[in-house]
Design a protein around this motif. Structure first.
Motif, mmCIF file in Angstrom:
data_model
loop_
_atom_site.group_PDB
_atom_site.id
_atom_site.type_symbol
_atom_site.label_atom_id
_atom_site.label_comp_id
_atom_site.label_asym_id
_atom_site.label_seq_id
_atom_site.Cartn_x
_atom_site.Cartn_y
_atom_site.Cartn_z
ATOM 1 N N LEU A 271 0.830 -1.211 0.000
ATOM 2 C CA LEU A 271 0.000 0.000 0.000
ATOM 3 C C LEU A 271 0.861 1.256 0.000
ATOM 4 N N PHE A 272 1.967 1.216 0.725
ATOM 5 C CA PHE A 272 2.864 2.375 0.763
ATOM 6 C C PHE A 272 3.491 2.624 -0.612
ATOM 7 N N LYS A 273 3.878 1.545 -1.298
ATOM 8 C CA LYS A 273 4.451 1.701 -2.639
ATOM 9 C C LYS A 273 3.426 2.274 -3.616
ATOM 10 N N GLU A 274 2.191 1.773 -3.528
ATOM 11 C CA GLU A 274 1.151 2.287 -4.421
ATOM 12 C C GLU A 274 0.867 3.765 -4.151
ATOM 13 N N LYS A 275 0.874 4.144 -2.880
ATOM 14 C CA LYS A 275 0.643 5.549 -2.544
ATOM 15 C C LYS A 275 1.781 6.432 -3.037
ATOM 16 N N MET A 276 3.005 5.943 -2.920
ATOM 17 C CA MET A 276 4.151 6.708 -3.422
ATOM 18 C C MET A 276 4.089 6.869 -4.936
ATOM 19 N N GLU A 277 3.631 5.821 -5.617
ATOM 20 C CA GLU A 277 3.515 5.909 -7.071
ATOM 21 C C GLU A 277 2.479 6.957 -7.474
ATOM 22 N N GLU A 278 1.400 7.054 -6.698
ATOM 23 C CA GLU A 278 0.345 8.005 -7.031
ATOM 24 C C GLU A 278 0.755 9.445 -6.727
ATOM 25 N N GLU A 279 1.441 9.666 -5.614
ATOM 26 C CA GLU A 279 1.732 11.027 -5.171
ATOM 27 C C GLU A 279 3.089 11.541 -5.645
ATOM 28 N N SER A 280 3.951 10.710 -6.145
ATOM 29 C CA SER A 280 5.286 11.152 -6.548
ATOM 30 C C SER A 280 5.257 11.754 -7.959
ATOM 31 N N VAL A 281 6.308 12.491 -8.285
ATOM 32 C CA VAL A 281 6.448 13.135 -9.596
ATOM 33 C C VAL A 281 7.521 12.402 -10.379
ATOM 34 N N HIS A 282 7.196 11.989 -11.582
ATOM 35 C CA HIS A 282 8.150 11.291 -12.439
ATOM 36 C C HIS A 282 8.906 12.321 -13.287
ATOM 37 N N MET A 283 10.194 12.211 -13.320
ATOM 38 C CA MET A 283 11.033 13.165 -14.049
ATOM 39 C C MET A 283 11.727 12.442 -15.205
#
Length: 283
Positions: free
Chosen positions: A230-242
């Motif tokens: 769940l933490f990984k999925e949340k990070m994927e949703e809220e993080s910015v891809h550069m």
């Protein structure tokens, strides 16, 4: 004319005395006398061995395998009968046949029943093979039923009386062992609910306690794995891809035109420093 007999009332009456003891009857004087009675042994007893210095009489049956052995060298007169049950000696049943007929002994043994031991299924795993250290052991009795070999497990005391009167369900030695095993089972049941100490040796741990500890560890591991996912999925949703182009443009920002000591200059300097660091080298 005869003189009349007069009774003296002051004279005490006859004293009551117990009858004299009946003298012990000697049945056999030596080993050869006992051996002569082997011709009188009848079924279900069988004479397995008949030698000049010893003989053996056995009772094979569903209740057990009882053997009576006499040997000249076992006693001074050679009349001491040793009794074994399932190959285990029963010293409390051994008797000197000097004053007891062999057939009477065989009849008494035939009327006795084998001690069944402790048959409680919950206590069988608490005992093992005889090792000389414990006062009880696990006994396996194999039988053939309808062409299939089955076994009956029981726990017996190392001092089991083996043969009992027909009215006795269990010998006293096995009754004491049953109490010990029940207490041991209760102690193990209480230990299962207690947490295992980190430094406790595992080879002394009860099997049930280890299973409970492993079950708890597995459930805890599954819970942590779900939280991590769940933490990984949340990070994927809220993080910015550069991408590479954005990375190059951010690194090319000219901070020299910004005011010295300003918050904007400090921000971009730190950003450029972070972008030039290795992926795992920044704290």
């Amino acid at each position: 004319m005869p003189r009349p007999v007069t009774l003296n009332p002051s004279r005490p009456g006859p004293t009551d005395r117990p009858p004299p003891p009946i003298p012990d009857r000697v049945s056999y004087y030596n080993f050869d006398d006992v051996r002569k009675d082997l011709t009188l042994v009848e079924s279900p007893w069988i004479v397995q061995e008949n030698m000049a210095s010893s003989f053996q009489v056995s009772l094979p049956s569903e209740r057990g395998y009882v053997t009576v052995t006499l040997a000249k060298e076992n006693s001074e007169k050679g009349t001491l009968a040793d009794v074994t049950v399932f190959g285990s000696p029963a010293p409390h049943l051994s008797i000197d046949l000097e004053k007891k007929k062999l057939l009477h002994l065989l009849k008494e043994l035939q009327d006795m029943r084998v001690c069944p031991g402790i048959r409680d299924a919950n206590l069988q795993d608490l005992a093992g093979a005889p090792d000389g250290r414990t006062s009880y052991y696990r006994h396996m009795e194999y039988k053939c039923v309808n062409g299939k070999v089955t076994h009956i497990s029981s726990v017996k005391s190392t001092r089991c009386e083996l043969l009992l009167p027909p009215s006795s369900p269990l010998c006293q030695k096995c009754v004491q062992i049953e109490k010990v095993l029940l207490q041991k089972r209760n102690t193990l049941a209480e230990a299962v609910t207690k947490p295992i100490h980190p430094n406790a040796p595992l080879h002394n741990m009860p099997k049930a306690q280890l299973k409970e500890a492993f079950k708890h560890t597995r459930l805890e591991n599954n819970r942590l794995q779900k939280e991590l996912q769940l933490f990984k999925e949340k990070m994927e949703e809220e993080s910015v891809h550069m991408n590479e182009a954005m990375h190059s443009s951010l690194c090319a920002v000219d901070t020299g035109q910004l005011k010295e000591g300003s918050l904007q200059k400090l921000f971009w300097e730190e950003q450029q420093k972070a972008l030039t660091c290795k992926a795992k080298g920044m704290r």
